[in-house]
Design a protein around this motif. Structure first.
Motif, PDB file in Angstrom:
ATOM      1  N   HIS A   1      -4.271   9.208  -4.956  1.00 31.47           N
ATOM      2  CA  HIS A   1      -4.239   8.048  -4.066  1.00 31.47           C
ATOM      3  C   HIS A   1      -4.068   8.529  -2.625  1.00 31.47           C
ATOM      4  N   VAL A   2      -4.919   8.020  -1.730  1.00 31.74           N
ATOM      5  CA  VAL A   2      -4.922   8.467  -0.333  1.00 31.74           C
ATOM      6  C   VAL A   2      -4.765   7.257   0.583  1.00 31.74           C
ATOM      7  N   VAL A   3      -3.906   7.372   1.589  1.00 30.83           N
ATOM      8  CA  VAL A   3      -3.764   6.342   2.616  1.00 30.83           C
ATOM      9  C   VAL A   3      -4.178   6.963   3.946  1.00 30.83           C
ATOM     10  N   LEU A   4      -5.175   6.335   4.592  1.00 29.44           N
ATOM     11  CA  LEU A   4      -5.674   6.837   5.867  1.00 29.44           C
ATOM     12  C   LEU A   4      -5.483   5.785   6.959  1.00 29.44           C
ATOM     13  N   PRO A   5      -4.688   6.106   7.988  1.00 31.66           N
ATOM     14  CA  PRO A   5      -4.544   5.162   9.095  1.00 31.66           C
ATOM     15  C   PRO A   5      -5.695   5.311  10.079  1.00 31.66           C
ATOM     16  N   ILE A   6      -6.125   4.182  10.616  1.00 33.24           N
ATOM     17  CA  ILE A   6      -7.138   4.160  11.673  1.00 33.24           C
ATOM     18  C   ILE A   6      -6.536   3.366  12.815  1.00 33.24           C
ATOM     19  N   PHE A   7      -6.533   3.948  13.996  1.00 35.20           N
ATOM     20  CA  PHE A   7      -5.985   3.266  15.165  1.00 35.20           C
ATOM     21  C   PHE A   7      -7.157   2.773  16.002  1.00 35.20           C
ATOM     22  N   TYR A   8      -7.388   1.458  15.948  1.00 40.86           N
ATOM     23  CA  TYR A   8      -8.532   0.853  16.628  1.00 40.86           C
ATOM     24  C   TYR A   8      -8.077   0.215  17.936  1.00 40.86           C
ATOM     25  N   ASP A   9      -8.493   0.814  19.017  1.00 44.79           N
ATOM     26  CA  ASP A   9      -8.173   0.307  20.351  1.00 44.79           C
ATOM     27  C   ASP A   9      -6.670   0.189  20.583  1.00 44.79           C
ATOM     28  N   VAL A  10      -5.923   1.101  19.953  1.00 48.20           N
ATOM     29  CA  VAL A  10      -4.471   1.157  20.107  1.00 48.20           C
ATOM     30  C   VAL A  10      -4.050   2.615  19.923  1.00 48.20           C
ATOM     31  N   GLU A  11      -3.052   3.024  20.639  1.00 43.70           N
ATOM     32  CA  GLU A  11      -2.565   4.397  20.534  1.00 43.70           C
ATOM     33  C   GLU A  11      -1.539   4.496  19.411  1.00 43.70           C
ATOM     34  N   PRO A  12      -1.556   5.584  18.660  1.00 41.00           N
ATOM     35  CA  PRO A  12      -0.565   5.746  17.578  1.00 41.00           C
ATOM     36  C   PRO A  12       0.873   5.593  18.079  1.00 41.00           C
ATOM     37  N   ARG A  13       1.147   6.039  19.286  1.00 42.52           N
ATOM     38  CA  ARG A  13       2.503   5.935  19.816  1.00 42.52           C
ATOM     39  C   ARG A  13       2.927   4.463  19.995  1.00 42.52           C
ATOM     40  N   ASP A  14       1.961   3.579  20.160  1.00 44.65           N
ATOM     41  CA  ASP A  14       2.269   2.153  20.314  1.00 44.65           C
ATOM     42  C   ASP A  14       2.667   1.516  18.987  1.00 44.65           C
ATOM     43  N   VAL A  15       2.311   2.171  17.868  1.00 45.03           N
ATOM     44  CA  VAL A  15       2.575   1.634  16.549  1.00 45.03           C
ATOM     45  C   VAL A  15       3.828   2.241  15.935  1.00 45.03           C
ATOM     46  N   ARG A  16       4.161   3.461  16.344  1.00 42.96           N
ATOM     47  CA  ARG A  16       5.299   4.160  15.768  1.00 42.96           C
ATOM     48  C   ARG A  16       6.613   3.458  16.075  1.00 42.96           C
ATOM     49  N   LYS A  17       7.549   3.646  15.163  1.00 42.43           N
ATOM     50  CA  LYS A  17       8.934   3.216  15.343  1.00 42.43           C
ATOM     51  C   LYS A  17       9.077   1.753  15.725  1.00 42.43           C
ATOM     52  N   GLN A  18       8.268   0.900  15.066  1.00 44.75           N
ATOM     53  CA  GLN A  18       8.380  -0.537  15.273  1.00 44.75           C
ATOM     54  C   GLN A  18       9.645  -1.031  14.574  1.00 44.75           C
ATOM     55  N   SER A  19      10.229  -2.052  15.108  1.00 37.70           N
ATOM     56  CA  SER A  19      11.375  -2.675  14.450  1.00 37.70           C
ATOM     57  C   SER A  19      11.288  -4.181  14.642  1.00 37.70           C
ATOM     58  N   GLY A  20      12.079  -4.901  13.855  1.00 43.10           N
ATOM     59  CA  GLY A  20      12.101  -6.351  14.000  1.00 43.10           C
ATOM     60  C   GLY A  20      11.068  -7.026  13.138  1.00 43.10           C
TER      61      GLY A  20
ATOM     62  N   THR B   1       0.834  -1.208   0.000  1.00 39.60           N
ATOM     63  CA  THR B   1       0.000   0.000   0.000  1.00 39.60           C
ATOM     64  C   THR B   1       0.864   1.252   0.000  1.00 39.60           C
ATOM     65  N   LEU B   2       1.892   1.268   0.833  1.00 40.96           N
ATOM     66  CA  LEU B   2       2.766   2.442   0.900  1.00 40.96           C
ATOM     67  C   LEU B   2       3.610   2.582  -0.367  1.00 40.96           C
ATOM     68  N   ALA B   3       4.030   1.460  -0.944  1.00 40.97           N
ATOM     69  CA  ALA B   3       4.768   1.512  -2.214  1.00 40.97           C
ATOM     70  C   ALA B   3       3.872   2.059  -3.322  1.00 40.97           C
ATOM     71  N   CYS B   4       2.645   1.623  -3.334  1.00 39.90           N
ATOM     72  CA  CYS B   4       1.679   2.102  -4.320  1.00 39.90           C
ATOM     73  C   CYS B   4       1.460   3.606  -4.142  1.00 39.90           C
ATOM     74  N   HIS B   5       1.329   4.026  -2.910  1.00 41.14           N
ATOM     75  CA  HIS B   5       1.143   5.456  -2.643  1.00 41.14           C
ATOM     76  C   HIS B   5       2.383   6.241  -3.083  1.00 41.14           C
ATOM     77  N   GLY B   6       3.553   5.644  -2.880  1.00 44.49           N
ATOM     78  CA  GLY B   6       4.780   6.308  -3.327  1.00 44.49           C
ATOM     79  C   GLY B   6       4.817   6.491  -4.835  1.00 44.49           C
ATOM     80  N   ARG B   7       4.302   5.503  -5.573  1.00 43.77           N
ATOM     81  CA  ARG B   7       4.267   5.596  -7.034  1.00 43.77           C
ATOM     82  C   ARG B   7       3.183   6.557  -7.510  1.00 43.77           C
ATOM     83  N   LEU B   8       2.002   6.448  -6.922  1.00 37.67           N
ATOM     84  CA  LEU B   8       0.866   7.255  -7.378  1.00 37.67           C
ATOM     85  C   LEU B   8       0.791   8.583  -6.645  1.00 37.67           C
TER      86      LEU B   8
END
Length: 131
Positions: A112-131, A99-106
């Motif tokens: 082309h629009v990408v909209l994040p929805i955080f369902y029962d999770v805080e955005p800070r919990d998703v940021r800067k994931q690794s591994g 999805t992000l690659a497609c958004h990068g191309r288009l």
């Protein structure tokens, strides 16, 4: 985010790209398929928004099957629903990468629009994931 906001994104993204769907939604099925996702799909249908919906029997794996790739590439808006277990799924992560690659191309210039929805999770919990 309500269906009216999605409708505005769909209507405001005029382009020459050949869209097949207005919306593609990436989500962890076992987390929200029968609850949030079911309600959102119903609301999109009632609003007359064309969306891609896989079935419950899609095999999960490392590689995204061609019909999902097509749906990602030919959807004007991508809704990515982050849940506590979203990142535990290779399938979901592969959809997100595509999805992000497609958004990068288009990008915004093609509507082309990408909209994040955080369902029962805080955005800070998703940021800067690794591994």
């Amino acid at each position: 985010m309500g269906t009216e906001e999605v409708r505005r994104c769909v209507l405001s993204s005029a382009s020459t790209h050949q869209w097949k769907y207005d919306v593609f939604m990436s989500f962890r099925g076992e987390d929200i398929r029968k609850t949030f996702a079911a309600h959102l799909f119903r609301a999109l249908r009632q609003a007359g928004i064309c969306y891609f919906r896989d079935n419950d029997k899609v095999e999960t794996g490392v590689f995204i099957e061609p019909r999902l790739l097509d749906a990602i590439h030919r959807s004007r808006v991508a809704l990515v629903v982050f849940t506590a277990n979203y990142a535990d799924s290779w399938w979901c992560l592969n959809e997100l990468v595509e999805t992000l690659a497609c958004h990068g191309r288009l990008g915004d210039h093609q509507g082309h629009v990408v909209l994040p929805i955080f369902y029962d999770v805080e955005p800070r919990d998703v940021r800067k994931q690794s591994g």
